[in-house]
Scaffold this motif. Sequence first.
Motif, PDB file in Angstrom:
ATOM      1  N   ALA A 247     -14.577  24.368  12.517  1.00 24.67           N
ATOM      2  CA  ALA A 247     -15.508  25.417  12.132  1.00 24.67           C
ATOM      3  C   ALA A 247     -15.987  25.275  10.699  1.00 24.67           C
ATOM      4  O   ALA A 247     -17.085  25.667  10.361  1.00 24.67           O
ATOM      5  CB  ALA A 247     -14.865  26.784  12.327  1.00 24.67           C
ATOM      6  N   SER A 248     -15.170  24.704   9.832  1.00 22.87           N
ATOM      7  CA  SER A 248     -15.529  24.591   8.427  1.00 22.87           C
ATOM      8  C   SER A 248     -16.047  23.195   8.108  1.00 22.87           C
ATOM      9  O   SER A 248     -15.330  22.355   7.591  1.00 22.87           O
ATOM     10  CB  SER A 248     -14.317  24.918   7.552  1.00 22.87           C
ATOM     11  N   ALA A 249     -17.304  22.952   8.435  1.00 22.59           N
ATOM     12  CA  ALA A 249     -17.896  21.641   8.178  1.00 22.59           C
ATOM     13  C   ALA A 249     -18.007  21.373   6.685  1.00 22.59           C
ATOM     14  O   ALA A 249     -17.915  20.238   6.243  1.00 22.59           O
ATOM     15  CB  ALA A 249     -19.268  21.560   8.829  1.00 22.59           C
ATOM     16  N   GLU A 250     -18.188  22.423   5.898  1.00 17.59           N
ATOM     17  CA  GLU A 250     -18.312  22.235   4.447  1.00 17.59           C
ATOM     18  C   GLU A 250     -17.037  21.631   3.861  1.00 17.59           C
ATOM     19  O   GLU A 250     -17.079  20.885   2.901  1.00 17.59           O
ATOM     20  CB  GLU A 250     -18.602  23.552   3.735  1.00 17.59           C
ATOM     21  N   ALA A 251     -15.911  21.963   4.438  1.00 14.78           N
ATOM     22  CA  ALA A 251     -14.634  21.480   3.916  1.00 14.78           C
ATOM     23  C   ALA A 251     -14.509  19.968   4.026  1.00 14.78           C
ATOM     24  O   ALA A 251     -13.861  19.343   3.209  1.00 14.78           O
ATOM     25  CB  ALA A 251     -13.482  22.148   4.642  1.00 14.78           C
ATOM     26  N   VAL A 252     -15.155  19.374   5.006  1.00 14.85           N
ATOM     27  CA  VAL A 252     -15.062  17.934   5.185  1.00 14.85           C
ATOM     28  C   VAL A 252     -16.356  17.199   4.862  1.00 14.85           C
ATOM     29  O   VAL A 252     -16.413  15.995   4.970  1.00 14.85           O
ATOM     30  CB  VAL A 252     -14.620  17.579   6.619  1.00 14.85           C
ATOM     31  N   SER A 253     -17.394  17.913   4.469  1.00 18.16           N
ATOM     32  CA  SER A 253     -18.670  17.266   4.221  1.00 18.16           C
ATOM     33  C   SER A 253     -18.775  16.655   2.827  1.00 18.16           C
ATOM     34  O   SER A 253     -19.664  15.868   2.575  1.00 18.16           O
ATOM     35  CB  SER A 253     -19.819  18.251   4.447  1.00 18.16           C
ATOM     36  N   THR A 254     -17.888  16.995   1.920  1.00 18.13           N
ATOM     37  CA  THR A 254     -17.919  16.433   0.581  1.00 18.13           C
ATOM     38  C   THR A 254     -16.922  15.282   0.508  1.00 18.13           C
ATOM     39  O   THR A 254     -15.723  15.491   0.674  1.00 18.13           O
ATOM     40  CB  THR A 254     -17.543  17.498  -0.464  1.00 18.13           C
ATOM     41  N   PRO A 255     -17.409  14.063   0.267  1.00 21.71           N
ATOM     42  CA  PRO A 255     -16.489  12.928   0.239  1.00 21.71           C
ATOM     43  C   PRO A 255     -15.592  12.950  -0.995  1.00 21.71           C
ATOM     44  O   PRO A 255     -16.004  13.395  -2.067  1.00 21.71           O
ATOM     45  CB  PRO A 255     -17.418  11.711   0.209  1.00 21.71           C
ATOM     46  N   ASP A 256     -14.377  12.456  -0.816  1.00 20.70           N
ATOM     47  CA  ASP A 256     -13.481  12.337  -1.961  1.00 20.70           C
ATOM     48  C   ASP A 256     -13.917  11.116  -2.787  1.00 20.70           C
ATOM     49  O   ASP A 256     -14.886  10.431  -2.439  1.00 20.70           O
ATOM     50  CB  ASP A 256     -12.025  12.249  -1.521  1.00 20.70           C
ATOM     51  N   ALA A 257     -13.222  10.837  -3.870  1.00 20.72           N
ATOM     52  CA  ALA A 257     -13.633   9.776  -4.794  1.00 20.72           C
ATOM     53  C   ALA A 257     -13.652   8.404  -4.124  1.00 20.72           C
ATOM     54  O   ALA A 257     -14.576   7.606  -4.350  1.00 20.72           O
ATOM     55  CB  ALA A 257     -12.701   9.761  -5.999  1.00 20.72           C
ATOM     56  N   GLN A 258     -12.659   8.118  -3.285  1.00 17.12           N
ATOM     57  CA  GLN A 258     -12.624   6.818  -2.620  1.00 17.12           C
ATOM     58  C   GLN A 258     -13.787   6.656  -1.648  1.00 17.12           C
ATOM     59  O   GLN A 258     -14.441   5.615  -1.627  1.00 17.12           O
ATOM     60  CB  GLN A 258     -11.303   6.647  -1.870  1.00 17.12           C
ATOM     61  N   MET A 259     -14.048   7.692  -0.857  1.00 14.18           N
ATOM     62  CA  MET A 259     -15.140   7.603   0.101  1.00 14.18           C
ATOM     63  C   MET A 259     -16.477   7.559  -0.608  1.00 14.18           C
ATOM     64  O   MET A 259     -17.389   6.850  -0.179  1.00 14.18           O
ATOM     65  CB  MET A 259     -15.085   8.788   1.077  1.00 14.18           C
ATOM     66  N   LYS A 260     -16.609   8.280  -1.709  1.00 20.80           N
ATOM     67  CA  LYS A 260     -17.857   8.248  -2.483  1.00 20.80           C
ATOM     68  C   LYS A 260     -18.120   6.844  -2.999  1.00 20.80           C
ATOM     69  O   LYS A 260     -19.260   6.372  -2.974  1.00 20.80           O
ATOM     70  CB  LYS A 260     -17.803   9.241  -3.635  1.00 20.80           C
ATOM     71  N   ALA A 261     -17.074   6.138  -3.433  1.00 21.64           N
ATOM     72  CA  ALA A 261     -17.238   4.762  -3.902  1.00 21.64           C
ATOM     73  C   ALA A 261     -17.751   3.862  -2.782  1.00 21.64           C
ATOM     74  O   ALA A 261     -18.643   3.033  -2.992  1.00 21.64           O
ATOM     75  CB  ALA A 261     -15.924   4.232  -4.455  1.00 21.64           C
ATOM     76  N   VAL A 262     -17.215   4.051  -1.573  1.00 29.17           N
ATOM     77  CA  VAL A 262     -17.662   3.257  -0.429  1.00 29.17           C
ATOM     78  C   VAL A 262     -19.106   3.593  -0.073  1.00 29.17           C
ATOM     79  O   VAL A 262     -19.928   2.703   0.161  1.00 29.17           O
ATOM     80  CB  VAL A 262     -16.723   3.471   0.782  1.00 29.17           C
ATOM     81  N   LEU A 263     -19.444   4.881  -0.046  1.00 26.84           N
ATOM     82  CA  LEU A 263     -20.819   5.279   0.273  1.00 26.84           C
ATOM     83  C   LEU A 263     -21.801   4.784  -0.779  1.00 26.84           C
ATOM     84  O   LEU A 263     -22.909   4.341  -0.446  1.00 26.84           O
ATOM     85  CB  LEU A 263     -20.904   6.803   0.406  1.00 26.84           C
ATOM     86  N   ASP A 264     -21.415   4.833  -2.058  1.00 30.65           N
ATOM     87  CA  ASP A 264     -22.281   4.310  -3.126  1.00 30.65           C
ATOM     88  C   ASP A 264     -22.493   2.809  -2.963  1.00 30.65           C
ATOM     89  O   ASP A 264     -23.603   2.306  -3.151  1.00 30.65           O
ATOM     90  CB  ASP A 264     -21.688   4.614  -4.503  1.00 30.65           C
ATOM     91  N   GLU A 265     -21.434   2.101  -2.602  1.00 31.62           N
ATOM     92  CA  GLU A 265     -21.543   0.650  -2.383  1.00 31.62           C
ATOM     93  C   GLU A 265     -22.466   0.366  -1.205  1.00 31.62           C
ATOM     94  O   GLU A 265     -23.315  -0.515  -1.276  1.00 31.62           O
ATOM     95  CB  GLU A 265     -20.161   0.049  -2.140  1.00 31.62           C
ATOM     96  N   LEU A 266     -22.330   1.122  -0.125  1.00 32.30           N
ATOM     97  CA  LEU A 266     -23.191   0.937   1.047  1.00 32.30           C
ATOM     98  C   LEU A 266     -24.647   1.198   0.688  1.00 32.30           C
ATOM     99  O   LEU A 266     -25.546   0.455   1.091  1.00 32.30           O
ATOM    100  CB  LEU A 266     -22.734   1.854   2.185  1.00 32.30           C
ATOM    101  N   THR A 267     -24.887   2.230  -0.111  1.00 31.71           N
ATOM    102  CA  THR A 267     -26.245   2.557  -0.545  1.00 31.71           C
ATOM    103  C   THR A 267     -26.811   1.449  -1.426  1.00 31.71           C
ATOM    104  O   THR A 267     -28.004   1.145  -1.372  1.00 31.71           O
ATOM    105  CB  THR A 267     -26.250   3.891  -1.313  1.00 31.71           C
ATOM    106  N   SER A 268     -25.955   0.813  -2.227  1.00 28.03           N
ATOM    107  CA  SER A 268     -26.424  -0.226  -3.146  1.00 28.03           C
ATOM    108  C   SER A 268     -26.958  -1.462  -2.422  1.00 28.03           C
ATOM    109  O   SER A 268     -27.664  -2.268  -3.004  1.00 28.03           O
ATOM    110  CB  SER A 268     -25.307  -0.634  -4.113  1.00 28.03           C
ATOM    111  N   PHE A 269     -26.646  -1.607  -1.136  1.00 26.55           N
ATOM    112  CA  PHE A 269     -27.153  -2.752  -0.375  1.00 26.55           C
ATOM    113  C   PHE A 269     -28.648  -2.627  -0.084  1.00 26.55           C
ATOM    114  O   PHE A 269     -29.287  -3.608   0.279  1.00 26.55           O
ATOM    115  CB  PHE A 269     -26.388  -2.910   0.942  1.00 26.55           C
ATOM    116  N   ASN A 270     -29.187  -1.410  -0.243  1.00 21.71           N
ATOM    117  CA  ASN A 270     -30.619  -1.155   0.007  1.00 21.71           C
ATOM    118  C   ASN A 270     -31.074  -1.680   1.373  1.00 21.71           C
ATOM    119  O   ASN A 270     -32.154  -2.244   1.494  1.00 21.71           O
ATOM    120  CB  ASN A 270     -31.480  -1.757  -1.102  1.00 21.71           C
ATOM    121  N   ALA A 271     -30.260  -1.495   2.369  1.00 24.03           N
ATOM    122  CA  ALA A 271     -30.599  -1.943   3.714  1.00 24.03           C
ATOM    123  C   ALA A 271     -31.615  -0.995   4.337  1.00 24.03           C
ATOM    124  O   ALA A 271     -31.585   0.212   4.079  1.00 24.03           O
ATOM    125  CB  ALA A 271     -29.347  -1.995   4.572  1.00 24.03           C
ATOM    126  N   PRO A 272     -32.517  -1.524   5.145  1.00 23.44           N
ATOM    127  CA  PRO A 272     -33.469  -0.644   5.826  1.00 23.44           C
ATOM    128  C   PRO A 272     -32.756   0.235   6.845  1.00 23.44           C
ATOM    129  O   PRO A 272     -31.691  -0.132   7.348  1.00 23.44           O
ATOM    130  CB  PRO A 272     -34.426  -1.624   6.519  1.00 23.44           C
TER     131      PRO A 272
END
Length: 94
Positions: free
Chosen positions: A29-54
């Motif tokens: 029920a609490s999607a907000e509780a899990v929608s904010t990535p922790d520091a490790q996941m944020k690093a992975v998401l930032d790395e994925l974004t840095s690939f600039n893939a279509p």
Amino acid sequence: MNQKISRREFATLAGSGVVAIALGSPLLASAEAVSTPDAQMKAVLDELTSFNAPPTEKLSPMNARNNPTVADAVMGVLAKRRKPAVEMVGDVNH
């Protein structure tokens, strides 16, 4: 459409978490509780974004399969931290 299902089907669905979703489980029920990535996941998401893939949905299936994946992003984060992606094994005896 209101279908009845057998107890066996219900048990299978319950085990897969489908029933929890359908019944509005308080864990989900609490999607907000899990929608904010922790520091490790944020690093992975930032790395994925840095690939600039279509965007995958705008590519053919063949090209989409060649897009970078989350695994590629994890490998990139590990490389930047100078950590091995695969743990070295000293010896294996049978």
